[in-house]
Write a protein that holds these residues in place. Sequence first.
Motif, PDB file in Angstrom:
ATOM      1  N   SER A 198      27.836  81.557  -9.292  1.00 18.04           N
ATOM      2  CA  SER A 198      27.486  81.364 -10.542  1.00 18.04           C
ATOM      3  C   SER A 198      28.021  80.125 -11.240  1.00 18.04           C
ATOM      4  CB  SER A 198      28.163  82.551 -11.385  1.00 18.04           C
ATOM      5  OG  SER A 198      27.984  82.464 -12.727  1.00 18.04           O
ATOM      6  N   SER A 199      29.272  79.672 -10.642  1.00 15.69           N
ATOM      7  CA  SER A 199      29.662  78.171 -11.059  1.00 15.69           C
ATOM      8  C   SER A 199      28.679  77.153 -10.698  1.00 15.69           C
ATOM      9  CB  SER A 199      31.008  78.029 -10.614  1.00 15.69           C
ATOM     10  OG  SER A 199      31.894  79.170 -10.931  1.00 15.69           O
ATOM     11  N   ARG A 200      28.197  77.234  -9.459  1.00  6.55           N
ATOM     12  CA  ARG A 200      27.412  76.281  -8.942  1.00  6.55           C
ATOM     13  C   ARG A 200      26.014  76.248  -9.836  1.00  6.55           C
ATOM     14  NH1 ARG A 200      23.166  75.956  -5.203  1.00  6.55           N
ATOM     15  NH2 ARG A 200      22.571  73.972  -4.335  1.00  6.55           N
ATOM     16  N   GLY A 201      25.421  77.571 -10.121  1.00  3.58           N
ATOM     17  CA  GLY A 201      24.241  77.560 -10.947  1.00  3.58           C
ATOM     18  C   GLY A 201      24.493  77.022 -12.264  1.00  3.58           C
ATOM     19  N   GLU A 202      25.491  77.083 -12.872  1.00  3.55           N
ATOM     20  CA  GLU A 202      25.888  76.489 -14.183  1.00  3.55           C
ATOM     21  C   GLU A 202      25.872  75.185 -14.201  1.00  3.55           C
ATOM     22  OE1 GLU A 202      28.991  77.178 -18.064  1.00  3.55           O
ATOM     23  OE2 GLU A 202      29.675  77.713 -15.956  1.00  3.55           O
ATOM     24  N   ALA A 203      26.612  74.448 -13.210  1.00  5.51           N
ATOM     25  CA  ALA A 203      26.648  72.987 -13.193  1.00  5.51           C
ATOM     26  C   ALA A 203      25.243  72.379 -12.667  1.00  5.51           C
ATOM     27  CB  ALA A 203      27.559  72.751 -11.720  1.00  5.51           C
ATOM     28  N   LEU A 204      24.345  72.895 -12.285  1.00  2.55           N
ATOM     29  CA  LEU A 204      23.049  72.665 -12.078  1.00  2.55           C
ATOM     30  C   LEU A 204      22.222  72.686 -13.186  1.00  2.55           C
ATOM     31  CD1 LEU A 204      22.087  74.337  -8.685  1.00  2.55           C
ATOM     32  CD2 LEU A 204      22.541  71.981  -8.965  1.00  2.55           C
ATOM     33  N   VAL A 205      22.473  73.781 -14.129  1.00  5.57           N
ATOM     34  CA  VAL A 205      21.762  73.936 -15.450  1.00  5.57           C
ATOM     35  C   VAL A 205      22.204  72.628 -16.308  1.00  5.57           C
ATOM     36  CG1 VAL A 205      21.655  75.353 -17.452  1.00  5.57           C
ATOM     37  CG2 VAL A 205      21.483  76.347 -15.192  1.00  5.57           C
ATOM     38  N   VAL A 206      23.672  72.387 -16.346  1.00  5.92           N
ATOM     39  CA  VAL A 206      24.209  71.359 -17.121  1.00  5.92           C
ATOM     40  C   VAL A 206      23.490  69.960 -16.714  1.00  5.92           C
ATOM     41  CG1 VAL A 206      26.137  70.070 -17.866  1.00  5.92           C
ATOM     42  CG2 VAL A 206      26.371  72.682 -17.673  1.00  5.92           C
ATOM     43  N   ALA A 207      23.546  69.855 -15.316  1.00  7.58           N
ATOM     44  CA  ALA A 207      22.865  68.609 -14.771  1.00  7.58           C
ATOM     45  C   ALA A 207      21.352  68.582 -15.196  1.00  7.58           C
ATOM     46  CB  ALA A 207      22.966  68.444 -13.119  1.00  7.58           C
ATOM     47  N   SER A 208      20.421  69.495 -15.491  1.00  6.86           N
ATOM     48  CA  SER A 208      19.079  69.227 -15.804  1.00  6.86           C
ATOM     49  C   SER A 208      19.064  69.334 -17.304  1.00  6.86           C
ATOM     50  CB  SER A 208      18.334  70.398 -14.979  1.00  6.86           C
ATOM     51  OG  SER A 208      18.941  71.889 -15.104  1.00  6.86           O
ATOM     52  N   ASP A 209      20.026  69.349 -18.204  1.00  6.85           N
ATOM     53  CA  ASP A 209      20.000  69.337 -19.484  1.00  6.85           C
ATOM     54  C   ASP A 209      19.489  70.889 -19.984  1.00  6.85           C
ATOM     55  OD1 ASP A 209      20.740  66.688 -19.699  1.00  6.85           O
ATOM     56  OD2 ASP A 209      18.639  65.980 -19.546  1.00  6.85           O
ATOM     57  N   GLY A 210      20.159  71.914 -19.503  1.00  4.12           N
ATOM     58  CA  GLY A 210      20.087  73.180 -19.828  1.00  4.12           C
ATOM     59  C   GLY A 210      18.608  73.828 -19.508  1.00  4.12           C
ATOM     60  N   LEU A 211      18.071  73.254 -18.559  1.00  4.61           N
ATOM     61  CA  LEU A 211      16.861  73.928 -17.756  1.00  4.61           C
ATOM     62  C   LEU A 211      17.350  74.522 -16.731  1.00  4.61           C
ATOM     63  CD1 LEU A 211      13.619  74.264 -17.540  1.00  4.61           C
ATOM     64  CD2 LEU A 211      13.729  72.286 -16.269  1.00  4.61           C
ATOM     65  N   VAL A 212      16.978  75.768 -16.491  1.00  2.00           N
ATOM     66  CA  VAL A 212      17.353  76.720 -15.271  1.00  2.00           C
ATOM     67  C   VAL A 212      16.513  76.259 -14.359  1.00  2.00           C
ATOM     68  CG1 VAL A 212      17.806  78.832 -14.567  1.00  2.00           C
ATOM     69  CG2 VAL A 212      18.327  78.466 -16.881  1.00  2.00           C
ATOM     70  N   THR A 213      16.644  75.540 -13.478  1.00  2.00           N
ATOM     71  CA  THR A 213      15.806  75.101 -12.247  1.00  2.00           C
ATOM     72  C   THR A 213      15.751  76.237 -11.355  1.00  2.00           C
ATOM     73  OG1 THR A 213      17.596  74.104 -11.026  1.00  2.00           O
ATOM     74  CG2 THR A 213      16.498  72.613 -12.614  1.00  2.00           C
ATOM     75  N   ALA A 214      14.851  76.028 -10.201  1.00  2.09           N
ATOM     76  CA  ALA A 214      14.728  76.838  -9.099  1.00  2.09           C
ATOM     77  C   ALA A 214      16.025  77.147  -8.360  1.00  2.09           C
ATOM     78  CB  ALA A 214      13.468  76.649  -8.163  1.00  2.09           C
ATOM     79  N   ASP A 215      16.566  76.148  -8.167  1.00  2.00           N
ATOM     80  CA  ASP A 215      17.842  75.919  -7.409  1.00  2.00           C
ATOM     81  C   ASP A 215      18.909  76.792  -8.189  1.00  2.00           C
ATOM     82  OD1 ASP A 215      19.470  75.502  -5.309  1.00  2.00           O
ATOM     83  OD2 ASP A 215      20.003  73.533  -5.768  1.00  2.00           O
ATOM     84  N   ALA A 216      19.080  76.723  -9.252  1.00  2.19           N
ATOM     85  CA  ALA A 216      20.063  77.296 -10.040  1.00  2.19           C
ATOM     86  C   ALA A 216      19.748  78.696 -10.275  1.00  2.19           C
ATOM     87  CB  ALA A 216      19.918  76.722 -11.457  1.00  2.19           C
ATOM     88  N   ALA A 217      18.710  79.192 -10.568  1.00  4.19           N
ATOM     89  CA  ALA A 217      18.260  80.558 -10.306  1.00  4.19           C
ATOM     90  C   ALA A 217      18.425  81.265  -9.029  1.00  4.19           C
ATOM     91  CB  ALA A 217      16.651  80.650 -10.569  1.00  4.19           C
TER      92      ALA A 217
END
Length: 388
Positions: A198-217
Amino acid sequence: MSLFAAFALMTALAALAVLWPLSRVRAARGAHDADLAVYRDQLAEIARDAKSGRLPKAEAEAARIEVARRMLAADSAQEAAAIEEPARVARQVTRRRRAAAVFALLFVPVFAAGLYGRLGSPRLPGAPLAERLTAAPDRSDVAILVRRVEEHLQKNPNDGAGYEILAPVYLRMGRPEDAARAYAEAIRILGSSAVRHSSRGEALVVASDGLVTADAARAFADALALDANEPRSAYFLGLAAEQDGRAEDAARIWSQLLARTPANAPYRPMVAAVLARVGGAAPAAPVAGAPGPGAADVAAAASMSTDERNVMVRGMVARLAERLSTEPNDIEGWLRLVRAYGVLGDKDKAAEALKTARATFKDNAEALGRLDAAEKELAVKTGAGEKG
């Protein structure tokens, strides 16, 4: 001292860059030269018109005489002004140059030094990076601590605990890509856990400016596979559904999350807000730690008389009312209190509880609607009891 010497040299060079153009004598083209150029153009134009026949000879000759007269007048004016003008201009230029030199060489450095002496720290000793890296750890210098952990991980690349410690620090420092990589390393070394995914997914969302990418999902899905009640993953998966245009899926995910979220959870208002944004209805919140009958209470009540049971119930209601007096932001507690007063037949206390609850939730339309519904239910039950 070497740093101050460098600053002094830079200031001197900046002042020289300003003063150098002022020290050069430039021969500017005066108004006289500009007028002569215009008159020459006029003579050339008159000659072209006379040659082509557009201008009669008599008129061309008169025009040439007039232009020549103007040229002679301009020459005469220039000769008259040439006696005093150079000296006056030279004096003005000299004054301007001196003022500019004084400003650049004296005022600017003195003002800068005074400002630094007031706002800066001239007595603060230097702190070279090499010395800071070898000195004792200073917890206030986060960058140095991070640098040391990074150097440690370069020498010990299989230290999963180091990556797990470093990842949230990266995120707070505004380095979400590094945080996601650190969480990935921690998962690789220490194994999977709902919090790490979950923490990794949140970091990926922050890195993409709030977009939940496929990797984050995928990271959030992995977290929920390990812990179905992990709230952060459910929230972001609902956000991913909303971003994909699947409002119904987002409402379903957030509604389920809200249903299992305690009333006092700090993130509950945020989940309720996003659920309302997609048109979902907020379910009732579970109340953790609310006073109520336990197994022992039920067993004891079975052997009590009616009066004894009423005393026990009133004691429980009194404890609930006491808790709400110190923790008023519990809509579920107020609804239970109103219903309890209705069961006990205390209409006045029920009305007073409704009044207090409405004042507490005056800015919450959803809570006010539920209180109105509870009041109608209470009125119906009271009316039925009176008729019976």
